[in-house]
Design an enzyme around this catalytic site. Structure first.
Site, mmCIF file in Angstrom:
data_model
loop_
_atom_site.group_PDB
_atom_site.id
_atom_site.type_symbol
_atom_site.label_atom_id
_atom_site.label_comp_id
_atom_site.label_asym_id
_atom_site.label_seq_id
_atom_site.Cartn_x
_atom_site.Cartn_y
_atom_site.Cartn_z
ATOM 1 N N SER A 21 17.100 -21.688 37.762
ATOM 2 C CA SER A 21 18.560 -21.565 37.716
ATOM 3 C C SER A 21 19.159 -21.338 36.335
ATOM 4 O O SER A 21 20.132 -20.600 36.199
ATOM 5 C CB SER A 21 19.209 -22.799 38.351
ATOM 6 O OG SER A 21 18.767 -23.986 37.723
ATOM 7 N N ASP A 224 26.800 -31.627 35.650
ATOM 8 C CA ASP A 224 25.670 -32.028 36.486
ATOM 9 C C ASP A 224 24.470 -32.483 35.663
ATOM 10 O O ASP A 224 23.457 -32.914 36.206
ATOM 11 C CB ASP A 224 25.251 -30.897 37.426
ATOM 12 C CG ASP A 224 24.821 -29.635 36.690
ATOM 13 O OD1 ASP A 224 24.781 -29.643 35.438
ATOM 14 O OD2 ASP A 224 24.521 -28.637 37.362
ATOM 15 N N HIS A 227 22.488 -28.024 34.210
ATOM 16 C CA HIS A 227 22.671 -26.609 33.883
ATOM 17 C C HIS A 227 23.436 -26.424 32.571
ATOM 18 O O HIS A 227 24.388 -27.144 32.289
ATOM 19 C CB HIS A 227 23.401 -25.892 35.013
ATOM 20 C CG HIS A 227 22.617 -25.860 36.284
ATOM 21 N ND1 HIS A 227 23.035 -26.499 37.431
ATOM 22 C CD2 HIS A 227 21.419 -25.291 36.580
ATOM 23 C CE1 HIS A 227 22.132 -26.307 38.382
ATOM 24 N NE2 HIS A 227 21.149 -25.582 37.886
#
Length: 287
Positions: A21, A224, A227
């Site tokens: 990601s 979070d 990221h």
């Protein structure tokens, strides 16, 4: 539609973007309080702006002008935002011709899912081969992955061997035995970061020819704690570009370094010459 545009330019230098990601890009992806869905804020920094000489290979293998989010049609089941790719490409463009980006990263994937024979690996190899069918040369593979391998001691222990096998397989399957690879040492993990240092140790300590590691530790993380933010992705792209230019394109790398960070040793030499000349003049005047 952009997919139907005629692009006369074929990139001369091609870069594969792969991993999970943080390579796919989550910069600017936010979730509103009390809502379950996420969306991208559409903020594109100056360092990530489109350039006519920067292209991307779409999911259906067409070259089109590159723009954020690069992985929108690749990591299609997630909300994609800013990644390091455009920042990297704009920095490399300072001393290069046309640049082609081949997005391949998919969020939440472990290294074992990138083994030869697995769908992600085979898709990446196919896309890489298709990217050079009309010309151009694959210059480097940019790899940012490992967060999903911090969950268990077994996965973390096996990471280095799996990564080395991945590198060997990619080079064999692309017929590029010396393909430069720049991997990013992770700065975050999954829900359980117990084995993050084991994965980082494997990444930072890997001794394989033409493999360089860039450390993401210290780059800003989003809410979070997983990221990279948009600002951090811009910085990472520039770090990757510097690593590529300095290690794999030396003549351009000197230009890149001097342009942004003047080489202090040059100033030391000039100062010594000036000092020596001053002494000579003083001596002549004294005589």
């Amino acid at each position: 539609m952009e997919e139907s545009q005629q692009i006369p330019l074929i990139p001369s230098q091609i870069f594969i973007l792969s991993g999970q990601s943080n390579m796919a890009g989550r910069g600017g992806v936010i979730r509103h309080p009390h809502q379950h869905h996420k969306h991208w804020d559409h903020v594109v920094p100056p360092e990530c702006q489109p350039d006519p000489n920067i292209l991307r290979l779409t999911a259906d293998l067409q070259w089109i002008p590159a723009h954020e989010p690069l992985h929108a049609d690749i990591d299609a089941n997630k909300v994609c935002g800013v990644g390091p790719g455009m920042s990297f490409a704009n920095a490399v463009r300072d001393g290069a011709g046309s640049v082609g980006l081949v997005p391949c990263a998919v969020g939440g994937t472990a290294i074992k899912e990138w083994a030869r024979g697995e769908k992600l690996y085979e898709t990446m190899v196919l896309r890489a081969k298709e990217s050079v069918k009309e010309g151009g040369e694959i210059k480097c593979l940019l790899w940012y992955q490992g967060e999903s391998d911090t969950m268990s001691e077994h996965d973390a222990d096996a990471y280095q061997a799996n990564m080395e096998r991945f590198i060997q397989n990619v080079r064999e399957d692309l017929g590029l035995p010396s393909l430069p690879i720049i991997q990013v040492a992770i700065t975050s993990g999954g829900k359980n970061e117990k084995y993050i240092e084991k994965v980082r140790e494997a990444q930072l300590g890997m001794k394989v020819a033409n493999v360089v590691c860039v450390d993401a530790k210290g780059l800003e993380l989003g809410g979070d704690n997983l990221h990279l933010t948009t600002k951090a992705q811009v910085k990472l792209g520039q770090m990757l570009a510097k690593a590529y230019l300095n290690h794999f394109s030396p003549s351009i790398g000197l230009y890149f370094t001097s342009k942004r960070q003047p080489n202090s040793s040059i100033f030391v030499v000039l100062f010594k010459l000036f000092f020596l000349c001053s002494l000579v003049l003083l001596f002549l005047n004294w005589k």
